[in-house]
Enzyme design. Structure first.
Site, PDB file in Angstrom:
ATOM      1  N   HIS A  38      31.013   9.128  26.564  1.00  0.00           N
ATOM      2  CA  HIS A  38      31.714   7.966  25.997  1.00  0.00           C
ATOM      3  C   HIS A  38      32.025   6.972  27.102  1.00  0.00           C
ATOM      4  O   HIS A  38      32.980   7.141  27.873  1.00  0.00           O
ATOM      5  CB  HIS A  38      32.992   8.375  25.271  1.00  0.00           C
ATOM      6  CG  HIS A  38      33.568   7.254  24.454  1.00  0.00           C
ATOM      7  ND1 HIS A  38      33.306   7.095  23.112  1.00  0.00           N
ATOM      8  CD2 HIS A  38      34.356   6.208  24.801  1.00  0.00           C
ATOM      9  CE1 HIS A  38      33.919   6.022  22.660  1.00  0.00           C
ATOM     10  NE2 HIS A  38      34.574   5.462  23.670  1.00  0.00           N
ATOM     11  N   CYS A  39      31.193   5.957  27.190  1.00  0.00           N
ATOM     12  CA  CYS A  39      31.433   4.874  28.147  1.00  0.00           C
ATOM     13  C   CYS A  39      30.809   3.610  27.563  1.00  0.00           C
ATOM     14  O   CYS A  39      30.046   3.671  26.603  1.00  0.00           O
ATOM     15  CB  CYS A  39      30.849   5.215  29.515  1.00  0.00           C
ATOM     16  SG  CYS A  39      29.192   5.883  29.453  1.00  0.00           S
ATOM     17  N   ARG A 131      28.076   3.564  15.294  1.00  0.00           N
ATOM     18  CA  ARG A 131      29.533   3.728  15.291  1.00  0.00           C
ATOM     19  C   ARG A 131      30.157   2.946  14.149  1.00  0.00           C
ATOM     20  O   ARG A 131      29.858   1.758  13.969  1.00  0.00           O
ATOM     21  CB  ARG A 131      30.097   3.221  16.617  1.00  0.00           C
ATOM     22  CG  ARG A 131      31.545   3.617  16.876  1.00  0.00           C
ATOM     23  CD  ARG A 131      31.988   3.040  18.203  1.00  0.00           C
ATOM     24  NE  ARG A 131      33.181   3.656  18.728  1.00  0.00           N
ATOM     25  CZ  ARG A 131      34.002   3.049  19.577  1.00  0.00           C
ATOM     26  NH1 ARG A 131      33.756   1.817  19.983  1.00  0.00           N
ATOM     27  NH2 ARG A 131      35.080   3.663  20.045  1.00  0.00           N
ATOM     28  N   ARG A 137      42.910  -3.163  14.921  1.00  0.00           N
ATOM     29  CA  ARG A 137      43.063  -4.177  15.960  1.00  0.00           C
ATOM     30  C   ARG A 137      41.723  -4.504  16.627  1.00  0.00           C
ATOM     31  O   ARG A 137      41.618  -5.435  17.417  1.00  0.00           O
ATOM     32  CB  ARG A 137      44.090  -3.715  17.015  1.00  0.00           C
ATOM     33  CG  ARG A 137      43.653  -2.547  17.803  1.00  0.00           C
ATOM     34  CD  ARG A 137      44.691  -2.015  18.784  1.00  0.00           C
ATOM     35  NE  ARG A 137      44.358  -0.653  19.155  1.00  0.00           N
ATOM     36  CZ  ARG A 137      43.414  -0.322  20.013  1.00  0.00           C
ATOM     37  NH1 ARG A 137      42.716  -1.253  20.625  1.00  0.00           N
ATOM     38  NH2 ARG A 137      43.155   0.949  20.266  1.00  0.00           N
ATOM     39  N   TYR A 164      35.663   6.069  14.579  1.00  0.00           N
ATOM     40  CA  TYR A 164      36.858   5.813  15.398  1.00  0.00           C
ATOM     41  C   TYR A 164      37.975   5.348  14.466  1.00  0.00           C
ATOM     42  O   TYR A 164      37.833   4.336  13.770  1.00  0.00           O
ATOM     43  CB  TYR A 164      36.548   4.749  16.451  1.00  0.00           C
ATOM     44  CG  TYR A 164      37.654   4.533  17.476  1.00  0.00           C
ATOM     45  CD1 TYR A 164      38.538   5.560  17.809  1.00  0.00           C
ATOM     46  CD2 TYR A 164      37.806   3.322  18.141  1.00  0.00           C
ATOM     47  CE1 TYR A 164      39.531   5.375  18.752  1.00  0.00           C
ATOM     48  CE2 TYR A 164      38.802   3.126  19.092  1.00  0.00           C
ATOM     49  CZ  TYR A 164      39.661   4.156  19.385  1.00  0.00           C
ATOM     50  OH  TYR A 164      40.657   3.975  20.325  1.00  0.00           O
ATOM     51  N   ASP A 264      35.326   7.130  28.988  1.00  0.00           N
ATOM     52  CA  ASP A 264      35.732   5.878  28.322  1.00  0.00           C
ATOM     53  C   ASP A 264      35.773   4.691  29.278  1.00  0.00           C
ATOM     54  O   ASP A 264      36.357   3.645  28.970  1.00  0.00           O
ATOM     55  CB  ASP A 264      37.072   6.003  27.580  1.00  0.00           C
ATOM     56  CG  ASP A 264      37.306   4.819  26.634  1.00  0.00           C
ATOM     57  OD1 ASP A 264      36.322   4.267  26.112  1.00  0.00           O
ATOM     58  OD2 ASP A 264      38.475   4.420  26.445  1.00  0.00           O
ATOM     59  N   ASN A 269      41.322  -2.371  26.678  1.00  0.00           N
ATOM     60  CA  ASN A 269      42.595  -2.576  25.968  1.00  0.00           C
ATOM     61  C   ASN A 269      43.742  -1.684  26.416  1.00  0.00           C
ATOM     62  O   ASN A 269      44.690  -1.491  25.659  1.00  0.00           O
ATOM     63  CB  ASN A 269      42.406  -2.410  24.443  1.00  0.00           C
ATOM     64  CG  ASN A 269      41.409  -3.402  23.892  1.00  0.00           C
ATOM     65  OD1 ASN A 269      41.517  -4.585  24.154  1.00  0.00           O
ATOM     66  ND2 ASN A 269      40.416  -2.918  23.158  1.00  0.00           N
TER      67      ASN A 269
END
Ligand code: 0GY
Length: 319
Positions: A38-39, A131, A137, A164, A264, A269
């Site tokens: 996950h990046c 995804r 948000r 997600y 990540d 954010n």
């Protein structure tokens, strides 16, 4: 500040925290072949402009910077997840896959009018998932029928759907998720509220969701995003984000063959601190306490999902 080819200026979202330059060398040595599942890539905006519909404007985070981090931390491969700031324009992510020499796979964002020829092209570039984002948000809600149409289009290619969402939204989404006709991968443990008990009803409902189908995978990622206690207070203390450990460890121990881990990076954010990615790697042995669990989490599981049968994967017959 970054610019695109037409000289459009991108101003970072006020308060934006840039990714951590000069991450430490992890004390924990990753096993050979470990995958960061996950990046993201951000731009650079001058080359790959950010999407007009984006909810934030990040700092740039290029493929070369991602590959340098991969090598520094000791990962062998990456899975690059399309970031919402690029909308459904997957160009920056695809550019990274093509430059990786087969060492990166991708998860795309698609619109329901995507054609079979486009899916095939994405597959050939290394995309293996799409995804669906339900975090309000980050994106405007998409009609569920549109998402099911996309799932039907990717199913023949053996892809999965990454979802997600926030923990509070799982109850309303659960039936829809279970109707998706391809394997699911849940980002960041469904974002539990870590101020609540890991044995409490909210996280139990999440585990129960994972139990509902044998093809639901879980990324035990983002302690820095989920933690209330945060990084260590003392210099030199490398056991960070301790309040997240019991949540992730429950998932790893109950579902050892369908958990995934990733950094990540570049951590979009975050508002209070930016993690040292070396410190994040040192989180892994706390959630996967045996060498066997760590091998599954970091190597076997991601290879099965993203590089099945590595030797022949490129020869896999397409539909
Ligand atoms: C993450 C988390 C976030 C952002 C995105 O695509 C994105 O913009 O995924 C977030 O803000 O929680 O997985 O990177």
């Amino acid at each position: 500040m970054t610019t695109n080819a037409e000289n459009t200026t991108f101003e970072k979202t006020p308060g934006w925290l840039d990714w951590y330059a000069g991450p430490s060398t992890p004390r924990y040595r990753l096993p050979d072949g470990a995958v960061d599942t996950h990046c993201h890539i951000f731009g650079p905006g001058a080359e790959f402009p950010y999407a007009p519909e984006r909810k934030y404007t990040p700092c740039d985070a290029s493929k070369d910077q991602l590959f340098a981090l991969r090598d520094h931390l000791g990962f062998a491969r990456n899975v690059v997840v399309q970031a919402t700031c690029h909308g459904a324009d997957n160009a920056a992510m695809l550019d990274a896959l093509r430059a990786s020499g087969g060492l990166a796979r991708g998860v795309a964002t698609l619109r329901p009018d995507v054609t079979d020829a486009q899916v095939r092209e994405l597959h050939e570039a290394g995309v293996r998932g799409v995804r669906f984002n339900f975090v309000k948000r980050l994106v405007d809600a998409a009609p569920q029928q549109d998402l099911l149409d996309i799932a039907e289009k990717i199913a023949p290619y053996g892809w999965h759907v990454v979802v997600y969402f926030e923990a509070a939204d799982l109850a309303g989404l659960r039936d829809f998720f279970l109707s998706i006709p391809v394997p699911l991968v849940v980002d960041h443990m469904g974002r539990p509220d870590t101020a609540k008990a890991p044995e409490g009803p909210e996280f139990e409902a999440f585990l129960d969701f994972l139990r509902a189908r044998p093809d639901i995978w879980c990324k035990v990622t983002c302690p820095e995003r989920l933690s209330v206690t945060g990084p260590p207070a003392l210099d030199g203390e490398r056991h960070a984000y301790r309040d997240v450990v019991p949540f992730a460890r429950r998932v790893v121990e109950e579902f050892p063959d369908r958990v995934l881990w990733g950094t990540d990076w570049p951590h979009p954010n975050l508002t209070d601190h930016m993690p040292d990615d070396g410190l994040l790697v040192d989180f892994v042995p706390h959630i996967a306490p045996t060498p066997e669990l760590r091998r599954k989490l970091l190597v076997d599981n991601p290879m099965r999902l993203y590089w099945p049968d590595t030797a022949t994967d490129t020869d896999r017959p397409l539909p």
